[in-house]
Enzyme design. Structure first.
Site, mmCIF file in Angstrom:
data_model
loop_
_atom_site.group_PDB
_atom_site.id
_atom_site.type_symbol
_atom_site.label_atom_id
_atom_site.label_comp_id
_atom_site.label_asym_id
_atom_site.label_seq_id
_atom_site.Cartn_x
_atom_site.Cartn_y
_atom_site.Cartn_z
ATOM 1 N N PHE A 275 0.858 -1.187 0.000
ATOM 2 C CA PHE A 275 0.000 0.000 0.000
ATOM 3 C C PHE A 275 0.893 1.236 0.000
ATOM 4 O O PHE A 275 1.893 1.277 0.712
ATOM 5 C CB PHE A 275 -0.923 -0.019 1.223
ATOM 6 N N LEU B 283 11.114 -1.036 13.234
ATOM 7 C CA LEU B 283 9.937 -0.330 12.731
ATOM 8 C C LEU B 283 10.356 0.765 11.753
ATOM 9 O O LEU B 283 10.754 1.848 12.157
ATOM 10 C CB LEU B 283 9.181 0.268 13.920
ATOM 11 N N ALA C 136 -8.810 11.331 5.855
ATOM 12 C CA ALA C 136 -9.849 12.185 6.437
ATOM 13 C C ALA C 136 -10.352 11.656 7.777
ATOM 14 O O ALA C 136 -10.979 12.385 8.540
ATOM 15 C CB ALA C 136 -11.008 12.317 5.462
ATOM 16 N N THR C 137 -10.081 10.377 8.062
ATOM 17 C CA THR C 137 -10.521 9.778 9.321
ATOM 18 C C THR C 137 -9.298 9.391 10.148
ATOM 19 O O THR C 137 -8.165 9.662 9.762
ATOM 20 C CB THR C 137 -11.373 8.516 9.050
ATOM 21 N N ASP D 256 -1.007 -5.885 7.736
ATOM 22 C CA ASP D 256 -0.779 -7.308 7.458
ATOM 23 C C ASP D 256 0.623 -7.777 7.833
ATOM 24 O O ASP D 256 0.896 -8.979 7.820
ATOM 25 C CB ASP D 256 -1.014 -7.574 5.965
ATOM 26 N N VAL E 299 0.393 -2.311 5.795
ATOM 27 C CA VAL E 299 1.107 -2.304 7.073
ATOM 28 C C VAL E 299 0.407 -3.197 8.095
ATOM 29 O O VAL E 299 1.055 -3.913 8.855
ATOM 30 C CB VAL E 299 1.248 -0.851 7.594
ATOM 31 N N VAL F 55 2.021 4.829 6.167
ATOM 32 C CA VAL F 55 0.611 5.015 6.512
ATOM 33 C C VAL F 55 0.329 6.508 6.370
ATOM 34 O O VAL F 55 0.763 7.308 7.190
ATOM 35 C CB VAL F 55 0.318 4.521 7.945
ATOM 36 N N ILE F 56 -0.374 6.850 5.317
ATOM 37 C CA ILE F 56 -0.634 8.251 4.980
ATOM 38 C C ILE F 56 -1.919 8.722 5.657
ATOM 39 O O ILE F 56 -2.922 8.006 5.681
ATOM 40 C CB ILE F 56 -0.757 8.430 3.450
ATOM 41 N N HIS G 176 -8.313 6.384 10.559
ATOM 42 C CA HIS G 176 -7.924 5.046 10.120
ATOM 43 C C HIS G 176 -6.402 4.881 10.128
ATOM 44 O O HIS G 176 -5.888 3.837 10.539
ATOM 45 C CB HIS G 176 -8.485 4.759 8.722
#
Length: 150
Positions: free
Chosen positions: A11, A100, A72-73, A45, A43, A68-69, A75
């Site tokens: 992703f 990490l 709007a939420t 997974d 990420v 991890v971008i 998430h």
């Protein structure tokens, strides 16, 4: 020689592919042997693959890579936080270093692109250092004076 595995999330692949390239370059520079490169859909997974990798004898340490971008939420916060927690859990349970190299949460695409090299290199470097220091600690013997492992 440290036997290193790399797990990279697909992703945001435009970012994570660059991270993978930088990680491989840095591992070679440090003299580590890359035994596995495993891609996961995202990420979130990564921990499932880690459980398999740390069970392999030919893996001394694992570097995780992902981005991890911010959306709007919240998430992104959920994904990054839960993945980081499980990654640490697996490292402690297995006794193998897992580092990490995950950009986010809260990073936008521009910030993520700016952090590609730094996060990839740091993840690989920490994995290699931890594997070497764990080995040195296992082999160390206390003989009345402080044992210093670096």
């Amino acid at each position: 020689m440290v036997r290193l595995a790399i797990v990279v999330a697909e992703f945001n692949y435009d970012i994570t592919q660059l991270m993978l390239q930088k990680a491989v370059e840095h591992a070679k520079f440090l003299g580590a042997e890359i035994t596995y490169i495993v891609k996961t859909p995202g990420v979130y997974d990564i921990p499932m693959i880690l459980k398999e990798l740390v069970a392999k004898e030919e893996v001394d340490a694992v570097a995780t890579l992902g981005a991890v971008i911010q959306g709007a939420t919240k998430h992104d916060e959920l994904v990054a936080t839960q993945a980081a927690r499980k990654i640490l859990d697996i490292a402690v349970e297995s006794g193998k270093p897992i580092t990490l190299g995950i950009i986010g949460h809260g990073a936008n695409r521009i910030q993520a692109l700016e952090r590609v090299e730094e996060y990839a290199r740091r993840a690989v470097e920490a994995a290699v250092k931890m594997a070497r220091r764990k080995k040195a600690l296992r082999e160390a013997k206390y003989n009345g004076s402080t044992v210093y492992i670096d």
